[in-house]
Motif scaffolding. Sequence first.
Motif, PDB file in Angstrom:
ATOM      1  N   SER A  41      44.295  34.496  46.372  1.00  0.00           N
ATOM      2  CA  SER A  41      43.762  35.754  46.887  1.00  0.00           C
ATOM      3  C   SER A  41      42.479  36.188  46.182  1.00  0.00           C
ATOM      4  O   SER A  41      42.228  37.382  46.016  1.00  0.00           O
ATOM      5  CB  SER A  41      44.826  36.864  46.783  1.00  0.00           C
ATOM      6  OG  SER A  41      44.528  37.931  47.645  1.00  0.00           O
ATOM      7  N   TRP A  42      41.683  35.224  45.729  1.00  0.00           N
ATOM      8  CA  TRP A  42      40.392  35.454  45.066  1.00  0.00           C
ATOM      9  C   TRP A  42      40.546  36.264  43.774  1.00  0.00           C
ATOM     10  O   TRP A  42      39.547  36.679  43.194  1.00  0.00           O
ATOM     11  CB  TRP A  42      39.406  36.195  45.990  1.00  0.00           C
ATOM     12  CG  TRP A  42      39.213  35.575  47.321  1.00  0.00           C
ATOM     13  CD1 TRP A  42      38.387  34.530  47.633  1.00  0.00           C
ATOM     14  CD2 TRP A  42      39.855  35.962  48.541  1.00  0.00           C
ATOM     15  NE1 TRP A  42      38.483  34.241  48.972  1.00  0.00           N
ATOM     16  CE2 TRP A  42      39.383  35.102  49.550  1.00  0.00           C
ATOM     17  CE3 TRP A  42      40.799  36.945  48.879  1.00  0.00           C
ATOM     18  CZ2 TRP A  42      39.811  35.199  50.870  1.00  0.00           C
ATOM     19  CZ3 TRP A  42      41.222  37.032  50.200  1.00  0.00           C
ATOM     20  CH2 TRP A  42      40.733  36.182  51.172  1.00  0.00           C
ATOM     21  N   SER A  43      41.770  36.472  43.331  1.00  0.00           N
ATOM     22  CA  SER A  43      41.981  37.394  42.206  1.00  0.00           C
ATOM     23  C   SER A  43      43.070  36.946  41.237  1.00  0.00           C
ATOM     24  O   SER A  43      43.457  37.716  40.361  1.00  0.00           O
ATOM     25  CB  SER A  43      42.344  38.788  42.747  1.00  0.00           C
ATOM     26  OG  SER A  43      43.482  38.723  43.586  1.00  0.00           O
ATOM     27  N   MET A  44      43.556  35.717  41.389  1.00  0.00           N
ATOM     28  CA  MET A  44      44.566  35.201  40.463  1.00  0.00           C
ATOM     29  C   MET A  44      44.567  33.674  40.541  1.00  0.00           C
ATOM     30  O   MET A  44      43.889  33.083  41.358  1.00  0.00           O
ATOM     31  CB  MET A  44      45.959  35.751  40.803  1.00  0.00           C
ATOM     32  CG  MET A  44      46.498  35.289  42.143  1.00  0.00           C
ATOM     33  SD  MET A  44      48.116  35.974  42.551  1.00  0.00           S
ATOM     34  CE  MET A  44      47.637  37.598  43.105  1.00  0.00           C
ATOM     35  N   GLY A  45      45.367  33.065  39.672  1.00  0.00           N
ATOM     36  CA  GLY A  45      45.498  31.609  39.701  1.00  0.00           C
ATOM     37  C   GLY A  45      44.404  30.895  38.931  1.00  0.00           C
ATOM     38  O   GLY A  45      43.509  31.501  38.359  1.00  0.00           O
ATOM     39  N   GLY A  46      44.511  29.582  38.927  1.00  0.00           N
ATOM     40  CA  GLY A  46      43.557  28.759  38.207  1.00  0.00           C
ATOM     41  C   GLY A  46      43.772  27.290  38.518  1.00  0.00           C
ATOM     42  O   GLY A  46      44.396  26.932  39.520  1.00  0.00           O
ATOM     43  N   LEU A  47      43.297  26.440  37.641  1.00  0.00           N
ATOM     44  CA  LEU A  47      43.354  25.000  37.871  1.00  0.00           C
ATOM     45  C   LEU A  47      44.787  24.484  37.990  1.00  0.00           C
ATOM     46  O   LEU A  47      45.021  23.464  38.642  1.00  0.00           O
ATOM     47  CB  LEU A  47      42.624  24.270  36.737  1.00  0.00           C
ATOM     48  CG  LEU A  47      41.145  24.613  36.554  1.00  0.00           C
ATOM     49  CD1 LEU A  47      40.547  23.807  35.417  1.00  0.00           C
ATOM     50  CD2 LEU A  47      40.366  24.374  37.838  1.00  0.00           C
ATOM     51  N   GLU A  48      45.722  25.205  37.374  1.00  0.00           N
ATOM     52  CA  GLU A  48      47.116  24.768  37.440  1.00  0.00           C
ATOM     53  C   GLU A  48      47.656  24.802  38.872  1.00  0.00           C
ATOM     54  O   GLU A  48      48.582  24.065  39.213  1.00  0.00           O
ATOM     55  CB  GLU A  48      47.995  25.636  36.528  1.00  0.00           C
ATOM     56  CG  GLU A  48      48.204  27.073  36.971  1.00  0.00           C
ATOM     57  CD  GLU A  48      47.068  28.012  36.635  1.00  0.00           C
ATOM     58  OE1 GLU A  48      47.204  29.223  36.918  1.00  0.00           O
ATOM     59  OE2 GLU A  48      46.042  27.547  36.082  1.00  0.00           O
ATOM     60  N   TYR A  49      47.057  25.623  39.731  1.00  0.00           N
ATOM     61  CA  TYR A  49      47.503  25.713  41.120  1.00  0.00           C
ATOM     62  C   TYR A  49      47.257  24.408  41.876  1.00  0.00           C
ATOM     63  O   TYR A  49      48.010  24.071  42.793  1.00  0.00           O
ATOM     64  CB  TYR A  49      46.768  26.852  41.842  1.00  0.00           C
ATOM     65  CG  TYR A  49      47.355  28.227  41.662  1.00  0.00           C
ATOM     66  CD1 TYR A  49      48.066  28.576  40.517  1.00  0.00           C
ATOM     67  CD2 TYR A  49      47.183  29.206  42.630  1.00  0.00           C
ATOM     68  CE1 TYR A  49      48.586  29.847  40.345  1.00  0.00           C
ATOM     69  CE2 TYR A  49      47.704  30.489  42.476  1.00  0.00           C
ATOM     70  CZ  TYR A  49      48.402  30.797  41.326  1.00  0.00           C
ATOM     71  OH  TYR A  49      48.913  32.059  41.179  1.00  0.00           O
ATOM     72  N   THR A  50      46.187  23.719  41.530  1.00  0.00           N
ATOM     73  CA  THR A  50      45.793  22.521  42.272  1.00  0.00           C
ATOM     74  C   THR A  50      45.783  21.260  41.400  1.00  0.00           C
ATOM     75  O   THR A  50      45.284  20.221  41.818  1.00  0.00           O
ATOM     76  CB  THR A  50      44.392  22.723  42.893  1.00  0.00           C
ATOM     77  OG1 THR A  50      43.569  23.473  41.983  1.00  0.00           O
ATOM     78  CG2 THR A  50      44.477  23.462  44.206  1.00  0.00           C
ATOM     79  N   ASN A  51      46.344  21.358  40.216  1.00  0.00           N
ATOM     80  CA  ASN A  51      46.330  20.229  39.289  1.00  0.00           C
ATOM     81  C   ASN A  51      46.982  18.986  39.885  1.00  0.00           C
ATOM     82  O   ASN A  51      46.413  17.885  39.853  1.00  0.00           O
ATOM     83  CB  ASN A  51      47.028  20.632  37.991  1.00  0.00           C
ATOM     84  CG  ASN A  51      47.028  19.526  36.960  1.00  0.00           C
ATOM     85  OD1 ASN A  51      45.994  18.921  36.693  1.00  0.00           O
ATOM     86  ND2 ASN A  51      48.188  19.240  36.386  1.00  0.00           N
ATOM     87  N   LYS A  52      48.181  19.142  40.459  1.00  0.00           N
ATOM     88  CA  LYS A  52      48.878  17.982  41.033  1.00  0.00           C
ATOM     89  C   LYS A  52      48.123  17.408  42.227  1.00  0.00           C
ATOM     90  O   LYS A  52      48.007  16.181  42.381  1.00  0.00           O
ATOM     91  CB  LYS A  52      50.292  18.358  41.458  1.00  0.00           C
ATOM     92  CG  LYS A  52      51.086  17.157  42.000  1.00  0.00           C
ATOM     93  CD  LYS A  52      52.474  17.533  42.469  1.00  0.00           C
ATOM     94  CE  LYS A  52      53.273  16.284  42.859  1.00  0.00           C
ATOM     95  NZ  LYS A  52      52.574  15.452  43.875  1.00  0.00           N
ATOM     96  N   HIS A  53      47.599  18.302  43.080  1.00  0.00           N
ATOM     97  CA  HIS A  53      46.871  17.832  44.257  1.00  0.00           C
ATOM     98  C   HIS A  53      45.600  17.086  43.849  1.00  0.00           C
ATOM     99  O   HIS A  53      45.236  16.078  44.469  1.00  0.00           O
ATOM    100  CB  HIS A  53      46.526  19.009  45.167  1.00  0.00           C
ATOM    101  CG  HIS A  53      47.677  19.944  45.415  1.00  0.00           C
ATOM    102  ND1 HIS A  53      48.960  19.478  45.625  1.00  0.00           N
ATOM    103  CD2 HIS A  53      47.740  21.293  45.460  1.00  0.00           C
ATOM    104  CE1 HIS A  53      49.767  20.516  45.815  1.00  0.00           C
ATOM    105  NE2 HIS A  53      49.057  21.629  45.705  1.00  0.00           N
ATOM    106  N   ALA A  54      44.936  17.573  42.792  1.00  0.00           N
ATOM    107  CA  ALA A  54      43.745  16.885  42.294  1.00  0.00           C
ATOM    108  C   ALA A  54      44.091  15.473  41.830  1.00  0.00           C
ATOM    109  O   ALA A  54      43.391  14.504  42.133  1.00  0.00           O
ATOM    110  CB  ALA A  54      43.119  17.684  41.149  1.00  0.00           C
ATOM    111  N   LYS A  55      45.199  15.365  41.087  1.00  0.00           N
ATOM    112  CA  LYS A  55      45.643  14.044  40.607  1.00  0.00           C
ATOM    113  C   LYS A  55      45.974  13.123  41.770  1.00  0.00           C
ATOM    114  O   LYS A  55      45.627  11.933  41.774  1.00  0.00           O
ATOM    115  CB  LYS A  55      46.863  14.195  39.709  1.00  0.00           C
ATOM    116  CG  LYS A  55      46.594  14.841  38.366  1.00  0.00           C
ATOM    117  CD  LYS A  55      47.894  14.994  37.572  1.00  0.00           C
ATOM    118  CE  LYS A  55      47.662  15.687  36.244  1.00  0.00           C
ATOM    119  NZ  LYS A  55      48.940  15.925  35.519  1.00  0.00           N
ATOM    120  N   ASP A  56      46.662  13.666  42.770  1.00  0.00           N
ATOM    121  CA  ASP A  56      47.073  12.844  43.908  1.00  0.00           C
ATOM    122  C   ASP A  56      45.875  12.338  44.695  1.00  0.00           C
ATOM    123  O   ASP A  56      45.862  11.201  45.168  1.00  0.00           O
ATOM    124  CB  ASP A  56      48.010  13.642  44.822  1.00  0.00           C
ATOM    125  CG  ASP A  56      49.372  13.884  44.193  1.00  0.00           C
ATOM    126  OD1 ASP A  56      49.698  13.185  43.218  1.00  0.00           O
ATOM    127  OD2 ASP A  56      50.101  14.770  44.673  1.00  0.00           O
TER     128      ASP A  56
END
Length: 273
Positions: A57-72
């Motif tokens: 929502s442009w106001s929370m989260g970080g790299l951990e949200y997409t870490n697995k997808h980036a690796k995949d």
Amino acid sequence: MKHYFLFLLFAYFCSFGQTSYFPHLSYGKSSQQILDLYVPNGNLKDVPVVILLHGGSWSMGGLEYTNKHAKDIANKGFVVANVDYRYINDTISAKDLLEDINFAVAYVSKNSVKYGYAQKGYHIVGISAGAHLALLYGYTNKNMKSIVALCAPSRLDSAETLELRKNNGHLDIIEKLAGSKINPNGNNPAVTKISPFSNISNIPTLLIHGNADNIVDVSQSKNLYNELKRKGVDAKLIIREGKGHDVGMNTPETEIQNIKDITEWVLLHNKLD
């Protein structure tokens, strides 16, 4: 032709070994202006480079949200920059987030000589708020070879979107993103300006959306897809039956399918200029 393309995909995916991981690289002065870089070992001359943007929502989260997808994605033999960006507030709006992405892309490009991948001609992938930014950045900068947007809010100025945000108490997020107060009478040029639907350019676009999404209605992607086709843009829409706002990215089987669809789209549009 289809079988030949599938053979090339198989050969490509089998041609890379291990991936090197370079975490928390700083592309700006803010603590949030960082990215994780994944670089497969091997000849990277024609390897796709993916800029990945998380949601929140442009106001929370970080790299951990997409870490697995980036690796995949990286494990398919792609260079991946998993990019964090600043949160919106009273002084930081969509304009600043697009600037963050631009700085991140410039950083990835600058380091291409060091690692041996392409200096330009990248692809951008985003989820939720990151999908909105991927579309908006891709259409307004026009320096991406393709866009993939999962569960994207694409028409922020629609009455349905504004009403939903008002009902859940988050209308202020759209106001901060646009850098302008919402006009209840419906004329909101600042919000229209940051809506991908109003900024379409000829960048191949893959849209993936769950038809049970109760945060960003699937109509957002359906309407954008119809407009893309009307304007002659190479576009594809995949509806995930029964999936909510995560588009199945938190379900192993569906995440595998999403990664497959993403990487096939990117490869298909990774032609040399």
